[in-house]
Design a protein around this motif. Structure first.
Motif, PDB file in Angstrom:
ATOM      1  N   TRP A 133      -6.578  -6.258  -3.175  1.00 13.35           N
ATOM      2  CA  TRP A 133      -6.076  -4.876  -3.213  1.00 13.35           C
ATOM      3  C   TRP A 133      -6.945  -3.955  -2.369  1.00 13.35           C
ATOM      4  O   TRP A 133      -6.440  -3.147  -1.579  1.00 13.35           O
ATOM      5  CB  TRP A 133      -6.049  -4.422  -4.672  1.00 13.35           C
ATOM      6  CG  TRP A 133      -5.400  -3.098  -4.917  1.00 13.35           C
ATOM      7  CD1 TRP A 133      -4.069  -2.796  -4.818  1.00 13.35           C
ATOM      8  CD2 TRP A 133      -6.050  -1.891  -5.335  1.00 13.35           C
ATOM      9  NE1 TRP A 133      -3.856  -1.473  -5.149  1.00 13.35           N
ATOM     10  CE2 TRP A 133      -5.055  -0.904  -5.477  1.00 13.35           C
ATOM     11  CE3 TRP A 133      -7.379  -1.564  -5.625  1.00 13.35           C
ATOM     12  CZ2 TRP A 133      -5.337   0.400  -5.885  1.00 13.35           C
ATOM     13  CZ3 TRP A 133      -7.669  -0.261  -6.031  1.00 13.35           C
ATOM     14  CH2 TRP A 133      -6.658   0.704  -6.151  1.00 13.35           C
ATOM     15  N   ALA A 150      -6.617  -4.708   1.431  1.00 19.76           N
ATOM     16  CA  ALA A 150      -5.378  -4.197   2.009  1.00 19.76           C
ATOM     17  C   ALA A 150      -5.397  -2.681   2.162  1.00 19.76           C
ATOM     18  O   ALA A 150      -4.474  -2.107   2.759  1.00 19.76           O
ATOM     19  CB  ALA A 150      -4.190  -4.607   1.131  1.00 19.76           C
ATOM     20  N   HIS A 167      -5.091  -0.545  -0.206  1.00 16.18           N
ATOM     21  CA  HIS A 167      -4.120   0.075  -1.113  1.00 16.18           C
ATOM     22  C   HIS A 167      -4.738   1.119  -2.040  1.00 16.18           C
ATOM     23  O   HIS A 167      -4.005   1.818  -2.742  1.00 16.18           O
ATOM     24  CB  HIS A 167      -3.414  -1.008  -1.930  1.00 16.18           C
ATOM     25  CG  HIS A 167      -2.464  -1.823  -1.124  1.00 16.18           C
ATOM     26  ND1 HIS A 167      -1.964  -3.037  -1.557  1.00 16.18           N
ATOM     27  CD2 HIS A 167      -1.910  -1.609   0.095  1.00 16.18           C
ATOM     28  CE1 HIS A 167      -1.155  -3.533  -0.631  1.00 16.18           C
ATOM     29  NE2 HIS A 167      -1.108  -2.685   0.381  1.00 16.18           N
ATOM     30  N   ASP A 172       0.788  -0.018  -4.024  1.00 11.82           N
ATOM     31  CA  ASP A 172       0.130   0.644  -2.901  1.00 11.82           C
ATOM     32  C   ASP A 172      -0.072   2.094  -3.313  1.00 11.82           C
ATOM     33  O   ASP A 172       0.856   2.904  -3.261  1.00 11.82           O
ATOM     34  CB  ASP A 172       0.977   0.563  -1.631  1.00 11.82           C
ATOM     35  CG  ASP A 172       0.258   1.119  -0.407  1.00 11.82           C
ATOM     36  OD1 ASP A 172      -0.773   1.793  -0.582  1.00 11.82           O
ATOM     37  OD2 ASP A 172       0.742   0.885   0.727  1.00 11.82           O
TER      38      ASP A 172
END
Length: 364
Positions: A44, A47, A49, A224
Motif C-alpha cells: 500500500w 503504491a 496510496h 487508494d
C-alpha cells in the motif's frame, strides 16, 4: 505482581465487564503478532496510496509490530464504542435520512462520526480509566492506551481480537453493529487469554466498491486514499484535484457512502454516551449557512470537535466545492452565488481558487 494463570482468566472477564461499564459495547483481547499484515502495508505504501499521509510511512514496519512500539507488550485489549447519534433511528432509517441529505444539493453533509465530540478525547479518557481500574486490581503493570494516535495497525488488531472482520471497504464490520463504531486499544504486558477472530461475512456483496463516488476502493480491501473523499476533505492540505471535485458532491467533511451502502449497517447501534450527540446543527445545516462562519465562529463552534483539525481555510475550501457542485441542479442560485462572492477576495489563495471554480460552475 502479575496474577497467576487462573487469575488471568478472571482478570480478562473483569476487564470486559469494566469496559462495558465505561460505555464500550465490546471489549476483547488479542496477541500482538501482526506479521500477516506487513506485506499488505508495504504494498500500500509502495503504491503511494497513502497520499500526503506521511505519518503512515514514517515508522516503517513498526506499525505491524506493537511490541517494538511499547517494549514488553504481549497483548492488546481492544474496545469498541458505538457512535450513531441518538437522533438517528437504527435499522434502515438512519441510512435513508443520510441518503436524503446527500440528494439535497444545498445541504452540508458532515460525516456522522464527526457531528459530536472528538472521539480521540472520549475514547482516550475511557481507556485510561479502564487501564487505571486494572492497576487498582493488580498493582503496577506495563501498558499504553491509545486510539488512532500511535503508529500501530489498529484494525488488524481489532479483527484478530474478534471485534469484527475487515470489510471490502477496509473498515471493520461487526454482525452486531455494522461499522458505525470507534475502536481503541490498551497495549499491555499481561499474558491475558486471547479471544478468537471471527470469519468474514461480506460474501459476494460489492456495494461499497460499486457505490463509492470517486471509485477509491480499487477492489476488496484495496483503498487508494488519494481518491477517497474523507482524505480529500480532511487529510489533503492543498488544492482538491479538479477531476475529483464534481464527485465530492455536498460532502464537506468525511464521507459515509461505503457505510451507507453496506447491508450490515442496518445493525448500526446508537451511542450510549451523550458525547456523540449532534452539535451545532451539523446534521441539518446548509452549505450557505456554514460558509458564512468566520474564523472566530468556526473555532468556537468546533471546539472539542474532530472538525477543528482542518482549520477554517480548508473548511471554506470544502464548502466552496459543495457550493459549486450545487450548480448541477441549482445553477446560478442567487443565494449561493452571493455567498461565494463574499469569499472571492479571501486572504487565502487556496480559498480564492476554489471559490473561483465554484462561481464558474454557476456561470458567474
Amino acid at each position: 505482581m502479575i496474577p497467576t494463570s487462573p487469575d488471568l482468566h478472571e482478570l480478562a472477564r473483569a476487564i470486559k465487564a469494566w469496559g462495558r461499564e465505561l460505555g464500550f459495547a465490546d471489549v476483547r483481547i488479542a496477541d500482538v503478532d501482526l506479521a500477516h499484515a506487513e506485506e499488505g502495508l508495504q504494498a500500500w505504501l509502495a503504491a503511494g496510496h497513502h497520499g500526503e499521509m506521511d505519518y503512515m510511512a514514517s515508522h516503517g514496519m513498526k506499525r505491524a509490530r506493537p511490541a517494538e512500539l511499547v517494549p514488553g507488550t504481549v497483548r492488546a485489549i481492544v474496545a469498541r464504542m458505538d457512535y450513531l447519534p441518538k437522533n438517528n433511528e437504527p435499522g434502515s432509517a438512519w441510512r435513508a435520512r443520510e441518503a436524503a441529505r446527500q440528494a439535497d444539493p444545498g445541504a452540508a453533509v458532515v460525516s456522522v462520526y464527526a457531528r459530536g465530540r472528538d472521539y480521540h478525547k472520549v475514547l482516550r479518557n475511557r481507556l485510561a480509566q479502564l487501564a487505571e481500574r486494572v492497576k487498582r486490581e493488580i498493582g503496577e503493570y506495563g501498558y499504553r492506551a491509545f486510539t488512532d494516535s500511535a503508529p500501530v495497525m489498529e484494525l488488524p488488531l481489532a479483527a484478530k481480537a474478534g471485534l469484527g472482520w475487515r470489510g471490502k471497504h477496509t473498515l471493520l464490520l461487526s454482525r452486531e453493529a455494522g461499522s458505525t463504531f470507534f475502536i481503541g486499544e490498551i497495549l499491555v504486558d499481561l499474558p491475558l487469554p486471547i479471544d478468537e477472530a471471527t470469519s468474514g461475512h461480506c460474501g459476494q456483496c460489492s456495494n461499497c466498491i460499486d457505490l463509492c463516488p470517486t471509485q477509491a476502493i480499487l477492489g476488496p480491501g484495496r483503498l487508494d486514499a488519494r481518491r477517497c473523499i474523507s482524505y480529500l476533505t480532511i487529510e489533503l492540505k492543498g488544492s482538491i484535484p479538479l477531476e475529483l471535485r464534481p464527485l465530492i458532491g455536498n460532502r464537506i467533511y468525511g464521507c459515509d457512502d461505503c457505510q451507507l451502502a453496506c447491508p450490515w449497517n442496518k445493525f448500526a447501534q446508537r451511542a450510549v454516551l451523550p458525547d456523540f450527540d449532534e452539535r451545532n446543527g451539523l446534521g441539518d445545516a446548509s452549505l450557505v449557512e456554514l460558509f458564512a462562519w468566520e474564523e472566530e465562529e468556526f473555532n468556537r463552534r468546533t471546539e472539542g470537535s474532530p472538525i477543528r483539525r482542518i482549520g477554517h481555510e480548508r473548511w471554506l475550501r470544502n464548502l466552496a466545492v459543495g457550493l459549486g457542485n450545487a450548480a448541477s441542479s441549482r445553477a446560478g442560485d442567487p443565494a449561493i452565488v452571493a455567498a461565494l462572492r463574499t469569499r472571492a477576495e479571501h486572504p487565502s489563495a487556496l480559498v480564492r481558487e476554489h471559490v473561483r471554480w465554484a462561481l464558474g460552475q454557476h456561470g458567474a
